[in-house]
Design an enzyme around this catalytic site. Structure first.
Site, PDB file in Angstrom:
ATOM      1  N   HIS A  14     -11.207  -1.802   4.642  1.00  0.00           N
ATOM      2  CA  HIS A  14     -11.013  -1.355   6.020  1.00  0.00           C
ATOM      3  C   HIS A  14     -11.653   0.002   6.310  1.00  0.00           C
ATOM      4  O   HIS A  14     -11.558   0.501   7.429  1.00  0.00           O
ATOM      5  CB  HIS A  14      -9.512  -1.301   6.316  1.00  0.00           C
ATOM      6  CG  HIS A  14      -8.822  -0.292   5.457  1.00  0.00           C
ATOM      7  ND1 HIS A  14      -8.643  -0.484   4.096  1.00  0.00           N
ATOM      8  CD2 HIS A  14      -8.319   0.929   5.732  1.00  0.00           C
ATOM      9  CE1 HIS A  14      -8.048   0.567   3.581  1.00  0.00           C
ATOM     10  NE2 HIS A  14      -7.830   1.444   4.554  1.00  0.00           N
ATOM     11  N   ASP A  15     -12.245   0.627   5.297  1.00  0.00           N
ATOM     12  CA  ASP A  15     -12.919   1.917   5.501  1.00  0.00           C
ATOM     13  C   ASP A  15     -14.436   1.783   5.464  1.00  0.00           C
ATOM     14  O   ASP A  15     -15.146   2.783   5.569  1.00  0.00           O
ATOM     15  CB  ASP A  15     -12.513   2.913   4.397  1.00  0.00           C
ATOM     16  CG  ASP A  15     -11.040   3.250   4.432  1.00  0.00           C
ATOM     17  OD1 ASP A  15     -10.461   3.287   5.536  1.00  0.00           O
ATOM     18  OD2 ASP A  15     -10.467   3.475   3.347  1.00  0.00           O
ATOM     19  N   ASP A  66       0.847  -1.195   0.000  1.00  0.00           N
ATOM     20  CA  ASP A  66       0.000   0.000   0.000  1.00  0.00           C
ATOM     21  C   ASP A  66       0.884   1.246   0.000  1.00  0.00           C
ATOM     22  O   ASP A  66       1.716   1.417   0.903  1.00  0.00           O
ATOM     23  CB  ASP A  66      -0.853  -0.048   1.286  1.00  0.00           C
ATOM     24  CG  ASP A  66      -2.176   0.634   1.147  1.00  0.00           C
ATOM     25  OD1 ASP A  66      -2.243   1.673   0.465  1.00  0.00           O
ATOM     26  OD2 ASP A  66      -3.162   0.141   1.748  1.00  0.00           O
ATOM     27  N   ASP A  83      -3.048   4.706  -2.361  1.00  0.00           N
ATOM     28  CA  ASP A  83      -4.030   5.344  -1.489  1.00  0.00           C
ATOM     29  C   ASP A  83      -4.480   6.696  -2.080  1.00  0.00           C
ATOM     30  O   ASP A  83      -3.630   7.494  -2.498  1.00  0.00           O
ATOM     31  CB  ASP A  83      -3.335   5.577  -0.132  1.00  0.00           C
ATOM     32  CG  ASP A  83      -4.275   5.989   0.965  1.00  0.00           C
ATOM     33  OD1 ASP A  83      -5.160   5.193   1.319  1.00  0.00           O
ATOM     34  OD2 ASP A  83      -4.114   7.118   1.486  1.00  0.00           O
ATOM     35  N   GLU A 124      -6.867   3.855  -5.479  1.00  0.00           N
ATOM     36  CA  GLU A 124      -8.079   4.192  -4.724  1.00  0.00           C
ATOM     37  C   GLU A 124      -8.486   5.601  -5.134  1.00  0.00           C
ATOM     38  O   GLU A 124      -7.729   6.543  -4.950  1.00  0.00           O
ATOM     39  CB  GLU A 124      -7.811   4.147  -3.217  1.00  0.00           C
ATOM     40  CG  GLU A 124      -9.076   4.346  -2.423  1.00  0.00           C
ATOM     41  CD  GLU A 124      -8.847   4.893  -1.020  1.00  0.00           C
ATOM     42  OE1 GLU A 124      -9.744   4.745  -0.182  1.00  0.00           O
ATOM     43  OE2 GLU A 124      -7.783   5.488  -0.762  1.00  0.00           O
TER      44      GLU A 124
HETATM   45  C1  GLC Z   1      -7.615   5.958   2.324  1.00  0.00           C
HETATM   46  C2  GLC Z   1      -7.421   4.811   3.285  1.00  0.00           C
HETATM   47  C3  GLC Z   1      -7.930   5.236   4.625  1.00  0.00           C
HETATM   48  C4  GLC Z   1      -7.118   6.413   5.086  1.00  0.00           C
HETATM   49  C5  GLC Z   1      -7.121   7.542   4.054  1.00  0.00           C
HETATM   50  C6  GLC Z   1      -6.029   8.522   4.321  1.00  0.00           C
HETATM   51  O1  GLC Z   1      -8.947   6.261   2.118  1.00  0.00           O
HETATM   52  O2  GLC Z   1      -8.037   3.665   2.789  1.00  0.00           O
HETATM   53  O3  GLC Z   1      -7.908   4.201   5.563  1.00  0.00           O
HETATM   54  O4  GLC Z   1      -7.627   6.902   6.287  1.00  0.00           O
HETATM   55  O5  GLC Z   1      -6.892   7.063   2.749  1.00  0.00           O
HETATM   56  O6  GLC Z   1      -4.773   7.948   4.059  1.00  0.00           O
END
Ligand code: GLC
Length: 541
Positions: free
Chosen positions: A319-320, A95, A195, A245
């Site tokens: 995980h979010d 990641d 990310d 993402e």
């Molecule tokens: C992404 C991650 C999340 C994190 C955010 C900031 O959305 O999946 O868990 O809090 O980025 O890095």
């Protein structure tokens, strides 16, 4: 790199398996469970961050991209993990959090110490104490700017104030991040997850947003495609599997991010389908999921990505997100049926499926009832914001019980022993009470379990090339309760039908009449679709 016929499994390292009894999951814990993952049949393991970090956002606040946080293990553990995974045919995806670093990162510390070079690594702006440069809001609540009195400057943080946004317009920053990719590629990593990568390109001029929280200025920003192409080419990662993402993105941009001719990424995560239970688009206001809208969004993205040559990562959980079975299914009476139905919906779409740890067991929301049991920085911030806005404690807690990211972060439920077999110590966050019935050990023994059903789905992708390579068209589009589609390739046809609801639905004439059923969550055949029924038919033309 072929990623179309593969399945990715996401490991939230902190909650997967604790090997040393300190209550936190770690890399050796992942090594212990590699046989379980191989037996599931998945191809890649995406590991959430384990790099040096103060862990204010559970590792998404990185203090050093090239070292391992002692809470998770050592560099030797990483090397062993890569090697042991490879022996089992599993590739690692790491990641990369490149939109921001922790304020503990050496670059930021040097910036704070007054070094101009490192101030240019971040987004600092002049301004008085009472006048942040813009009115933009942090995604975790409050202003997106933090004031540094010693410097008389503000810095931008789209997330927590300990996560300072990097300045991608600075070529030195881009160079540093390419080095990070080269470092991990040389260790034998097979892919990367980036990310919130569509937020890295900020506008030339910073201005107030009178329509929203500022996101329209930096989402899929002005140089985003240029920066991604440059990173992929220079770091030589075009042959690896990569997923971006994409926060609040658009379909057009996702086509560009993933069309192979663009040489950007293998695939994207987008989230529009996971906002259908946000009232007026607000995550912190509850409403039941709008199933018609859910279906429309999935359909539109599938068809448009197909038409324009893009590729989706397909998923419900990470995980979010709260747990899908609690959110779109029924975690009570139809727990097993609805978890299998949701799996069927996404695994047979056109795209690469992602399984999030515990999803294959039908893990549910935690349902934690007291604020002391929550850990997530976003949840704790919004709890306060909701109280300030006039919600009662009970109301705010009910929102967290359904929406908190902690619902997806409780310990992996390995068995029925204390703390679900996750740790011998005190877990950093409590598992839900249901771990005595919902756990891997029990589901490995039960031939009808959700886990066995996931194995069949993963296996089916290997047996039927139409799943990875075929076209898609949607059926019964005017029946909101039913999500149904046909996959086709040459003379091969696969029909998929899912009842999204807990009541019976009758469809009338179906194109799969007389076809062989190859998978389903009800053993026998029936003309009506039963609650949360899912069925897959192989055609006969
Ligand atoms: C992404 C991650 C999340 C994190 C955010 C900031 O959305 O999946 O868990 O809090 O980025 O890095």
């Amino acid at each position: 790199m072929d990623f179309k016929d593969k399945v990715v499994y996401q490991i939230y390292t902190k909650s997967f398996r604790d090997s040393n009894g300190d209550g936190l999951g770690d890399l050796r814990g992942v090594i212990e469970k590699l046989d379980y993952l191989r037996d599931l049949g998945v191809n890649y393991l995406w590991l959430t961050p384990f790099y040096k970090s103060p862990l204010n956002d559970n590792g998404y606040d990185i203090a050093d991209y090239l070292s391992v946080d002692p809470a998770f293990g050592t560099m030797e553990d990483v090397e062993e993990l890569i090697a042991e995974a490879e022996k089992r045919g599993l590739g690692l995806m790491f990641d990369m959090v490149f939109n921001h670093t922790s304020t503990e990162h050496a670059w930021f510390r040097q910036a704070l110490a007054g070094e101009k070079k490192y101030q240019d690594y971040y987004i600092f702006r002049e301004g008085g104490l009472d006048a942040p440069p813009t009115n933009w809001e942090s995604k975790f609540g409050g202003s997106a700017w933090e004031y540094v009195p010693e410097l008389g400057k503000w810095y931008l943080h789209l997330y927590d104030r300990t996560q300072a946004d990097l300045n991608w317009d600075n070529p030195e920053v881009r160079g540093e991040l390419k080095d990070v990719l080269r470092f991990w590629k040389a260790k034998g990593v097979k892919g990367f997850r980036f990310d919130v990568v569509n937020l890295i390109s900020k506008p030339a001029v910073f201005e107030d947003d009178h329509q929203g929280d500022g996101r329209r200025f930096y989402t899929d920003g002005p140089h985003i495609h240029e920066y991604l192409k440059e990173m992929v080419a220079d770091a030589d990662i075009g042959d690896m599997v990569t997923v971006g993402e994409m926060s609040s993105t658009s379909l057009d941009n996702c086509v560009r991010y993933t069309n192979p001719a663009e040489k950007e990424l293998s695939m994207t995560f987008s989230f529009h389908h996971l906002k259908v239970d946000y009232k007026d688009g607000n995550k912190w206001e509850l409403q039941p999921p709008d199933l018609g809208r859910l279906k429309d969004l999935l359909t539109t993205w599938q068809l448009e990505m197909q038409r324009a040559g893009g590729w989706n990562a397909v998923f419900w959980c990470n995980h979010d997100q709260p747990r899908a079975v609690s959110r779109f299914g029924d975690d009570g009476k139809y727990w097993k049926q609805s978890a299998k139905m949701l799996a069927t919906c996404v695994h047979l779409l056109r795209g690469t499926p992602y399984v999030y740890q515990g999803e294959e067991l039908g893990m549910t929301n935690a349902g934690h009832a007291s604020i002391e049991q929550y850990r997530d920085v976003e949840s704790l911030n919004y709890y306060r914001i909701m109280l300030e806005a006039g919600k009662t404690e009970a109301e705010a807690l009910e929102v967290l019980r359904q929406r908190s990211r902690d619902n997806g972060r409780t310990p992996m439920q390995w068995d029925g022993s204390p703390n679900a077999g996750f740790t011998d110590g005190t877990p950093w966050i409590l598992p839900p009470e249901n771990y005595q019935t919902i756990n891997a050990e029990a589901e490995l023994r039960d031939p009808d379990s959700i886990l066995q059903y996931y194995k069949r789905l993963v296996q089916l992708r290997k047996e039927e090339p139409v799943i990875a390579a075929g076209q898609i068209e949607f059926l019964f589009r005017d029946v909101p309760e039913v999500f149904s589609y046909r996959r086709f390739l040459g003379t091969q046809d696969l029909f998929v039908v899912n009842n999204l609801t807990g009541h019976e639905v009758t469809l009338g004439d179906v194109p799969w009449a007389g076809c062989e059923k190859v998978l389903g969550n009800y053993a026998d055949a029936s003309k009506v679709l039963r609650p949360y029924e899912a069925a897959v038919y192989k055609a006969c033309r």
